[in-house]
Design a protein around this motif. Structure first.
Motif, PDB file in Angstrom:
ATOM      1  N   THR A   1       2.097   4.105 -11.319  1.00  0.00           N
ATOM      2  CA  THR A   1       2.997   4.711 -12.308  1.00  0.00           C
ATOM      3  C   THR A   1       3.594   3.646 -13.217  1.00  0.00           C
ATOM      4  OG1 THR A   1       3.551   6.517 -10.786  1.00  0.00           O
ATOM      5  CG2 THR A   1       5.071   6.108 -12.610  1.00  0.00           C
ATOM      6  N   PHE A   2       3.986   2.522 -12.613  1.00  0.00           N
ATOM      7  CA  PHE A   2       4.559   1.426 -13.397  1.00  0.00           C
ATOM      8  C   PHE A   2       3.515   0.810 -14.323  1.00  0.00           C
ATOM      9  CE2 PHE A   2       5.242  -3.191 -13.771  1.00  0.00           C
ATOM     10  CZ  PHE A   2       6.450  -3.201 -14.439  1.00  0.00           C
ATOM     11  N   ILE A   3       2.324   0.578 -13.817  1.00  0.00           N
ATOM     12  CA  ILE A   3       1.294  -0.112 -14.605  1.00  0.00           C
ATOM     13  C   ILE A   3       0.755   0.776 -15.720  1.00  0.00           C
ATOM     14  CG2 ILE A   3      -0.934   0.452 -13.533  1.00  0.00           C
ATOM     15  CD1 ILE A   3       0.373  -3.093 -14.063  1.00  0.00           C
ATOM     16  N   SER A   4       0.854   2.098 -15.554  1.00  0.00           N
ATOM     17  CA  SER A   4       0.329   3.012 -16.566  1.00  0.00           C
ATOM     18  C   SER A   4       1.368   3.430 -17.589  1.00  0.00           C
ATOM     19  CB  SER A   4      -0.250   4.271 -15.896  1.00  0.00           C
ATOM     20  OG  SER A   4       0.773   4.970 -15.204  1.00  0.00           O
TER      21      SER A   4
ATOM     22  N   PHE B   1      -7.155   8.375  -4.746  1.00  0.00           N
ATOM     23  CA  PHE B   1      -6.842   7.476  -3.639  1.00  0.00           C
ATOM     24  C   PHE B   1      -7.311   6.049  -3.904  1.00  0.00           C
ATOM     25  CE2 PHE B   1      -8.424   5.289   0.166  1.00  0.00           C
ATOM     26  CZ  PHE B   1      -7.236   5.142   0.874  1.00  0.00           C
ATOM     27  N   LEU B   2      -8.552   5.897  -4.359  1.00  0.00           N
ATOM     28  CA  LEU B   2      -9.144   4.574  -4.489  1.00  0.00           C
ATOM     29  C   LEU B   2      -8.510   3.742  -5.598  1.00  0.00           C
ATOM     30  CD1 LEU B   2     -12.965   5.246  -3.924  1.00  0.00           C
ATOM     31  CD2 LEU B   2     -11.291   4.290  -2.330  1.00  0.00           C
ATOM     32  N   THR B   3      -8.093   4.376  -6.678  1.00  0.00           N
ATOM     33  CA  THR B   3      -7.543   3.607  -7.800  1.00  0.00           C
ATOM     34  C   THR B   3      -6.209   2.946  -7.447  1.00  0.00           C
ATOM     35  OG1 THR B   3      -8.687   5.044  -9.396  1.00  0.00           O
ATOM     36  CG2 THR B   3      -6.866   3.705 -10.222  1.00  0.00           C
ATOM     37  N   PRO B   4      -5.234   3.678  -6.887  1.00  0.00           N
ATOM     38  CA  PRO B   4      -4.018   2.990  -6.438  1.00  0.00           C
ATOM     39  C   PRO B   4      -4.300   1.981  -5.320  1.00  0.00           C
ATOM     40  CG  PRO B   4      -3.619   5.339  -6.655  1.00  0.00           C
ATOM     41  CD  PRO B   4      -5.101   5.139  -6.780  1.00  0.00           C
ATOM     42  N   PHE B   5      -5.275   2.279  -4.475  1.00  0.00           N
ATOM     43  CA  PHE B   5      -5.672   1.347  -3.410  1.00  0.00           C
ATOM     44  C   PHE B   5      -6.142   0.031  -4.016  1.00  0.00           C
ATOM     45  CE2 PHE B   5      -8.785  -0.583  -0.633  1.00  0.00           C
ATOM     46  CZ  PHE B   5      -8.213  -0.504   0.629  1.00  0.00           C
TER      47      PHE B   5
ATOM     48  N   PHE C   1       0.814  -1.216   0.000  1.00  0.00           N
ATOM     49  CA  PHE C   1       0.000   0.000   0.000  1.00  0.00           C
ATOM     50  C   PHE C   1       0.850   1.270   0.000  1.00  0.00           C
ATOM     51  CE2 PHE C   1      -2.417   3.311   2.306  1.00  0.00           C
ATOM     52  CZ  PHE C   1      -3.416   3.493   1.368  1.00  0.00           C
ATOM     53  N   TYR C   2       1.974   1.248   0.713  1.00  0.00           N
ATOM     54  CA  TYR C   2       2.848   2.415   0.753  1.00  0.00           C
ATOM     55  C   TYR C   2       3.362   2.771  -0.643  1.00  0.00           C
ATOM     56  CZ  TYR C   2       6.785   5.439   1.990  1.00  0.00           C
ATOM     57  OH  TYR C   2       7.662   6.495   2.073  1.00  0.00           O
ATOM     58  N   PHE C   3       3.502   1.738  -1.494  1.00  0.00           N
ATOM     59  CA  PHE C   3       4.033   1.949  -2.847  1.00  0.00           C
ATOM     60  C   PHE C   3       2.918   1.956  -3.897  1.00  0.00           C
ATOM     61  CE2 PHE C   3       7.148  -0.392  -0.301  1.00  0.00           C
ATOM     62  CZ  PHE C   3       8.239   0.470  -0.363  1.00  0.00           C
ATOM     63  N   ALA C   4       1.677   2.174  -3.465  1.00  0.00           N
ATOM     64  CA  ALA C   4       0.533   2.086  -4.380  1.00  0.00           C
ATOM     65  C   ALA C   4       0.667   3.050  -5.549  1.00  0.00           C
ATOM     66  CB  ALA C   4      -0.767   2.345  -3.614  1.00  0.00           C
TER      67      ALA C   4
ATOM     68  N   LEU D   1      -5.472  -1.121  -6.993  1.00  0.00           N
ATOM     69  CA  LEU D   1      -4.347  -1.769  -7.662  1.00  0.00           C
ATOM     70  C   LEU D   1      -3.485  -2.524  -6.663  1.00  0.00           C
ATOM     71  CD1 LEU D   1      -2.526  -2.347 -10.065  1.00  0.00           C
ATOM     72  CD2 LEU D   1      -1.458  -0.109  -9.716  1.00  0.00           C
ATOM     73  N   ALA D   2      -3.213  -1.920  -5.512  1.00  0.00           N
ATOM     74  CA  ALA D   2      -2.407  -2.589  -4.489  1.00  0.00           C
ATOM     75  C   ALA D   2      -3.124  -3.830  -3.969  1.00  0.00           C
ATOM     76  CB  ALA D   2      -2.116  -1.624  -3.338  1.00  0.00           C
ATOM     77  N   LEU D   3      -4.440  -3.759  -3.828  1.00  0.00           N
ATOM     78  CA  LEU D   3      -5.211  -4.892  -3.322  1.00  0.00           C
ATOM     79  C   LEU D   3      -5.175  -6.059  -4.309  1.00  0.00           C
ATOM     80  CD1 LEU D   3      -6.974  -5.489  -0.805  1.00  0.00           C
ATOM     81  CD2 LEU D   3      -8.960  -4.851  -2.179  1.00  0.00           C
ATOM     82  N   VAL D   4      -5.379  -5.760  -5.585  1.00  0.00           N
ATOM     83  CA  VAL D   4      -5.358  -6.802  -6.610  1.00  0.00           C
ATOM     84  C   VAL D   4      -3.945  -7.350  -6.801  1.00  0.00           C
ATOM     85  CG1 VAL D   4      -5.805  -7.307  -9.039  1.00  0.00           C
ATOM     86  CG2 VAL D   4      -7.373  -5.837  -7.776  1.00  0.00           C
TER      87      VAL D   4
END
Length: 259
Positions: free
Chosen positions: A50-53, A75-79, A42-45, A81-84
């Protein structure tokens, strides 16, 4: 003294409550390791996003960028991504937990086959995702951004982009599992190698239909999914034939389940 009962008999001797308790315990372990990996990611979300885009951003016209159309999207989109991503990274542990749950009900020769099949399925799933990121995404996004009409600035919403790439990740990851599915069908006696060869033309057509349904409406991405699926099907036939011959050659008549 060796227990002569079959795996199914051994499983029947275990009370249903004990089965459910063990299953609950393993599910809790899965959720625990998933959340643990998520906590670390999560800290690196934002860095993950940035990497995935990157495959899209390199093709955006100069002076444009991706956008967030919803208030909570930054906030929710990187969140999400980190969860998946945590779920994808936890996949080896998840499969190991399911394997440990069903292993007591398998014969020795089934266990010998199951372990390499599980390991191969993990490698193939990650290979499919890598193929999507490094091969498919640059071609697809390059094509899409180059076809934008004059006067239209390509500025993709970050949440819609994430949904799009996650769909492709899942599609390619699962499609790379075709050899494993083919081998399991042959070993289970559902179909034989001769039948798989016979239905090859229908499979090829089916691969292109699946590619059309699961990928964007362009020929490039459809072909990049359909052709590997077909080649993986052929690979599955080859390995099914080799494993079937090896199994028939060994076929220990006194094959007994482990105690």
């Amino acid at each position: 003294m060796t227990d002569k009962r079959t795996p199914s008999q051994l499983a029947e001797d275990m009370p249903l409550v004990a089965h459910l308790t063990e299953l609950r315990s393993r599910l809790l372990r899965i959720v625990g390791i998933w959340l643990l990996i998520f906590a670390g990611l999560f800290y690196f979300a934002n860095d993950l996003y940035t990497f995935i885009s990157e495959p899209l951003r390199v093709f955006l016209p100069e002076g444009t960028s991706m956008i967030a159309t919803d208030v909570a999207s930054p906030f929710l989109t990187p969140f999400k991504l980190a969860l998946v991503s945590a779920l994808f990274l936890a996949m080896p542990f998840i499969l190991h937990q399911f394997w440990s749950f069903i292993a007591p009900g398998l014969y020795k020769h089934e266990k010998r086959l199951a372990v390499p099949l599980l390991a191969s399925s993990i490698v193939l799933f990650y290979s499919g995702m890598a193929f999507a990121y490094f091969v498919v995404f640059p071609l697809v996004f390059g094509f899409f951004t180059s076809t934008a009409p004059a006067g239209v600035a390509v500025m993709t919403d970050i949440n819609k982009y994430l949904d799009f790439v996650l769909t492709l990740f899942m599609a390619f990851g699962l499609s790379f599992e075709i050899p494993i599915a083919t081998i399991l069908l042959v070993l289970a006696g559902v179909v034989d190698v001769a039948k798989l060869r016979e239905i090859r033309p229908y499979v090829v057509v089916g691969c292109f239909i699946i590619g059309m349904v699961l990928t964007p409406p362009d020929v490039i991405s459809q072909a990049l999914l359909a052709i590997p699926m077909w080649l993986l099907y052929e690979l599955g036939i080859l390995f099914s034939m080799l494993i079937k011959k090896r199994t028939q050659a060994e076929h220990p008549p006194e094959d007994q389940p482990e105690a």
